[in-house]
Design a protein around this motif. Structure first.
Motif, PDB file in Angstrom:
ATOM      1  N   ALA A   1       0.829  -1.125  -0.046  1.00  0.00           N
ATOM      2  CA  ALA A   1       0.039  -0.171   0.523  1.00  0.00           C
ATOM      3  C   ALA A   1       0.689   1.242  -0.163  1.00  0.00           C
ATOM      4  CB  ALA A   1      -1.439  -0.361   1.123  1.00  0.00           C
ATOM      5  N   LEU A   2       1.542   1.157   0.902  1.00  0.00           N
ATOM      6  CA  LEU A   2       3.159   2.396   0.607  1.00  0.00           C
ATOM      7  C   LEU A   2       3.582   2.968  -0.113  1.00  0.00           C
ATOM      8  CD1 LEU A   2       4.035   4.774   2.598  1.00  0.00           C
ATOM      9  CD2 LEU A   2       5.345   3.432   3.466  1.00  0.00           C
ATOM     10  N   LEU A   3       3.860   2.043  -0.970  1.00  0.00           N
ATOM     11  CA  LEU A   3       3.976   1.981  -2.197  1.00  0.00           C
ATOM     12  C   LEU A   3       4.051   2.435  -3.305  1.00  0.00           C
ATOM     13  CD1 LEU A   3       6.873  -1.025  -2.622  1.00  0.00           C
ATOM     14  CD2 LEU A   3       7.389   1.424  -2.218  1.00  0.00           C
ATOM     15  N   LEU A   4       2.346   1.908  -3.360  1.00  0.00           N
ATOM     16  CA  LEU A   4       1.262   3.031  -4.380  1.00  0.00           C
ATOM     17  C   LEU A   4       1.313   4.105  -3.940  1.00  0.00           C
ATOM     18  CD1 LEU A   4      -1.514  -0.277  -4.480  1.00  0.00           C
ATOM     19  CD2 LEU A   4       0.620   0.416  -6.824  1.00  0.00           C
ATOM     20  N   ILE A   5       0.893   4.218  -2.664  1.00  0.00           N
ATOM     21  CA  ILE A   5       0.783   5.388  -2.389  1.00  0.00           C
ATOM     22  C   ILE A   5       1.518   6.469  -2.668  1.00  0.00           C
ATOM     23  CG2 ILE A   5       0.352   7.133  -0.429  1.00  0.00           C
ATOM     24  CD1 ILE A   5      -1.064   4.926   1.146  1.00  0.00           C
ATOM     25  N   LEU A   6       2.861   6.174  -2.438  1.00  0.00           N
ATOM     26  CA  LEU A   6       4.492   6.943  -2.788  1.00  0.00           C
ATOM     27  C   LEU A   6       4.232   6.951  -3.645  1.00  0.00           C
ATOM     28  CD1 LEU A   6       7.132   5.360  -0.664  1.00  0.00           C
ATOM     29  CD2 LEU A   6       5.653   7.879  -0.223  1.00  0.00           C
ATOM     30  N   ALA A   7       3.603   6.158  -5.043  1.00  0.00           N
ATOM     31  CA  ALA A   7       3.894   6.608  -6.562  1.00  0.00           C
ATOM     32  C   ALA A   7       2.949   6.907  -7.573  1.00  0.00           C
ATOM     33  CB  ALA A   7       3.348   4.911  -7.576  1.00  0.00           C
ATOM     34  N   ALA A   8       1.122   7.395  -6.198  1.00  0.00           N
ATOM     35  CA  ALA A   8       0.919   8.643  -6.354  1.00  0.00           C
ATOM     36  C   ALA A   8       0.404   9.662  -6.037  1.00  0.00           C
ATOM     37  CB  ALA A   8      -1.262   7.416  -7.074  1.00  0.00           C
ATOM     38  N   ILE A   9       1.264   9.636  -5.610  1.00  0.00           N
ATOM     39  CA  ILE A   9       1.532  11.292  -4.968  1.00  0.00           C
ATOM     40  C   ILE A   9       2.092  11.960  -5.436  1.00  0.00           C
ATOM     41  CG2 ILE A   9       1.773  12.722  -2.861  1.00  0.00           C
ATOM     42  CD1 ILE A   9       1.837  10.179  -1.033  1.00  0.00           C
TER      43      ILE A   9
ATOM     44  N   TRP B   1       3.865  14.611  -6.538  1.00  0.00           N
ATOM     45  CA  TRP B   1       5.321  15.136  -5.911  1.00  0.00           C
ATOM     46  C   TRP B   1       5.834  16.424  -6.342  1.00  0.00           C
ATOM     47  CZ3 TRP B   1       5.578  13.721  -0.893  1.00  0.00           C
ATOM     48  CH2 TRP B   1       5.755  12.297  -0.323  1.00  0.00           C
ATOM     49  N   GLU B   2       6.127  17.456  -5.679  1.00  0.00           N
ATOM     50  CA  GLU B   2       6.494  18.632  -6.372  1.00  0.00           C
ATOM     51  C   GLU B   2       7.949  18.467  -7.189  1.00  0.00           C
ATOM     52  OE1 GLU B   2       8.787  21.900  -4.188  1.00  0.00           O
ATOM     53  OE2 GLU B   2       7.016  22.354  -3.424  1.00  0.00           O
ATOM     54  N   PHE B   3       8.746  16.923  -7.618  1.00  0.00           N
ATOM     55  CA  PHE B   3       9.747  16.902  -8.295  1.00  0.00           C
ATOM     56  C   PHE B   3       8.689  15.779  -9.181  1.00  0.00           C
ATOM     57  CE2 PHE B   3       9.369  14.140  -4.614  1.00  0.00           C
ATOM     58  CZ  PHE B   3       9.391  12.685  -5.308  1.00  0.00           C
ATOM     59  N   SER B   4       7.451  14.844  -9.013  1.00  0.00           N
ATOM     60  CA  SER B   4       7.570  13.947  -9.822  1.00  0.00           C
ATOM     61  C   SER B   4       6.865  15.221 -11.457  1.00  0.00           C
ATOM     62  CB  SER B   4       5.355  13.788  -9.445  1.00  0.00           C
ATOM     63  OG  SER B   4       5.367  13.287 -11.248  1.00  0.00           O
ATOM     64  N   PRO B   5       7.913  14.610 -12.405  1.00  0.00           N
ATOM     65  CA  PRO B   5       7.514  14.465 -14.080  1.00  0.00           C
ATOM     66  C   PRO B   5       6.112  13.823 -14.393  1.00  0.00           C
ATOM     67  CG  PRO B   5       8.117  12.398 -13.765  1.00  0.00           C
ATOM     68  CD  PRO B   5       8.371  12.274 -12.059  1.00  0.00           C
ATOM     69  N   LEU B   6       5.087  13.505 -13.904  1.00  0.00           N
ATOM     70  CA  LEU B   6       3.847  13.226 -14.470  1.00  0.00           C
ATOM     71  C   LEU B   6       2.658  14.417 -13.823  1.00  0.00           C
ATOM     72  CD1 LEU B   6       3.489   9.320 -12.912  1.00  0.00           C
ATOM     73  CD2 LEU B   6       3.864  10.209 -15.102  1.00  0.00           C
ATOM     74  N   VAL B   7       2.587  14.835 -12.489  1.00  0.00           N
ATOM     75  CA  VAL B   7       2.208  15.701 -12.154  1.00  0.00           C
ATOM     76  C   VAL B   7       2.647  16.511 -11.483  1.00  0.00           C
ATOM     77  CG1 VAL B   7      -0.515  16.835 -11.608  1.00  0.00           C
ATOM     78  CG2 VAL B   7      -0.308  15.084 -12.865  1.00  0.00           C
ATOM     79  N   SER B   8       2.730  17.451 -11.255  1.00  0.00           N
ATOM     80  CA  SER B   8       2.754  18.216  -9.437  1.00  0.00           C
ATOM     81  C   SER B   8       2.762  19.158  -8.843  1.00  0.00           C
ATOM     82  CB  SER B   8       4.823  19.340 -10.167  1.00  0.00           C
ATOM     83  OG  SER B   8       5.326  19.787  -9.545  1.00  0.00           O
ATOM     84  N   ARG B   9       2.561  18.867  -7.852  1.00  0.00           N
ATOM     85  CA  ARG B   9       2.402  19.996  -6.841  1.00  0.00           C
ATOM     86  C   ARG B   9       2.987  20.638  -5.368  1.00  0.00           C
ATOM     87  NH1 ARG B   9      -1.117  20.124 -10.256  1.00  0.00           N
ATOM     88  NH2 ARG B   9      -3.362  19.869 -10.240  1.00  0.00           N
ATOM     89  N   PRO B  10       2.427  21.185  -4.868  1.00  0.00           N
ATOM     90  CA  PRO B  10       3.832  21.348  -3.207  1.00  0.00           C
ATOM     91  C   PRO B  10       3.345  20.595  -2.419  1.00  0.00           C
ATOM     92  CG  PRO B  10       1.681  23.102  -3.999  1.00  0.00           C
ATOM     93  CD  PRO B  10       1.359  22.281  -4.910  1.00  0.00           C
ATOM     94  N   TYR B  11       4.231  20.793  -2.210  1.00  0.00           N
ATOM     95  CA  TYR B  11       4.383  19.740  -0.539  1.00  0.00           C
ATOM     96  C   TYR B  11       2.866  20.247  -0.081  1.00  0.00           C
ATOM     97  CZ  TYR B  11       8.973  17.763  -2.162  1.00  0.00           C
ATOM     98  OH  TYR B  11       9.968  17.096  -3.291  1.00  0.00           O
ATOM     99  N   PHE B  12       2.786  21.624   0.853  1.00  0.00           N
ATOM    100  CA  PHE B  12       2.114  21.561   1.514  1.00  0.00           C
ATOM    101  C   PHE B  12       1.754  23.237   1.277  1.00  0.00           C
ATOM    102  CE2 PHE B  12       5.635  20.326   4.081  1.00  0.00           C
ATOM    103  CZ  PHE B  12       4.932  19.624   5.131  1.00  0.00           C
ATOM    104  N   ARG B  13      -0.299  22.918   0.296  1.00  0.00           N
ATOM    105  CA  ARG B  13      -1.164  23.765   0.691  1.00  0.00           C
ATOM    106  C   ARG B  13      -1.020  24.395   1.212  1.00  0.00           C
ATOM    107  NH1 ARG B  13      -3.142  23.085  -5.342  1.00  0.00           N
ATOM    108  NH2 ARG B  13      -2.954  21.511  -5.420  1.00  0.00           N
ATOM    109  N   GLY B  14      -1.664  25.535   0.580  1.00  0.00           N
ATOM    110  CA  GLY B  14      -2.498  27.014   1.850  1.00  0.00           C
ATOM    111  C   GLY B  14      -3.244  27.146   1.289  1.00  0.00           C
TER     112      GLY B  14
END
Length: 154
Positions: A130-138, A140-153
């Protein structure tokens, strides 16, 4: 409302990750060193699954009101060809749903095991996947797929 949910969902992921990593630490430690499965271990198992379920509820609620997923649902034929929209419309949501199911099943199976070692082993295996799947689907700010900030305000 959408911005508040998005912020909660974004921040709550850290609680999910921390609880999963801690549960895995306890599970591998218990499994490999043949520790007793105490009431505390059971709470860790239960709390980790509960935190994951809260995140799922936030995610489903966000999915239902997000303009990205609304566009995805109403313009599916075009939306599947747009990387960001497809990611949130299918990839992120489906992968996270599978991960939460793995946590739920792993938690339920571990609860029913009779030996302490089997309880720890069950948690370790199911929660790791489950953790591996979660890490792959988040997103991340560095992701080449879709980038989002680590912390949203808000």
């Amino acid at each position: 409302m959408e911005l508040i949910l998005l912020t909660l969902h974004s921040w709550f992921r850290w609680l999910v990750l921390i609880s999963l990593v801690y549960a895995l630490y306890r599970a591998y430690r218990g499994w490999l060193y043949e520790k007793p499965f105490t009431v505390f271990e059971n709470r860790v198992r239960h709390n980790t699954a509960t935190i994951a379920h809260i995140q799922l509820i936030l995610g489903v609620w966000l999915y239902l009101i997000s303009p990205i997923t609304t566009f995805f649902i109403h313009h599916f034929t075009d939306a599947v060809h747009i990387r960001e929209i497809r990611f949130f419309g299918i990839e992120h949501s489906f992968t996270m749903l599978i991960a939460i199911l793995l946590i739920t099943v792993g938690s339920a199976l571990a609860k029913r095991k009779t030996s302490d070692r089997e309880k720890f082993k069950t948690i370790a295996i199911w929660f790791t996947i489950a953790l591996l799947l979660i890490l792959a689907a988040i997103p991340w700010e560095f992701s080449p797929l879709v980038s989002r900030p680590y912390f949203r305000g808000v």
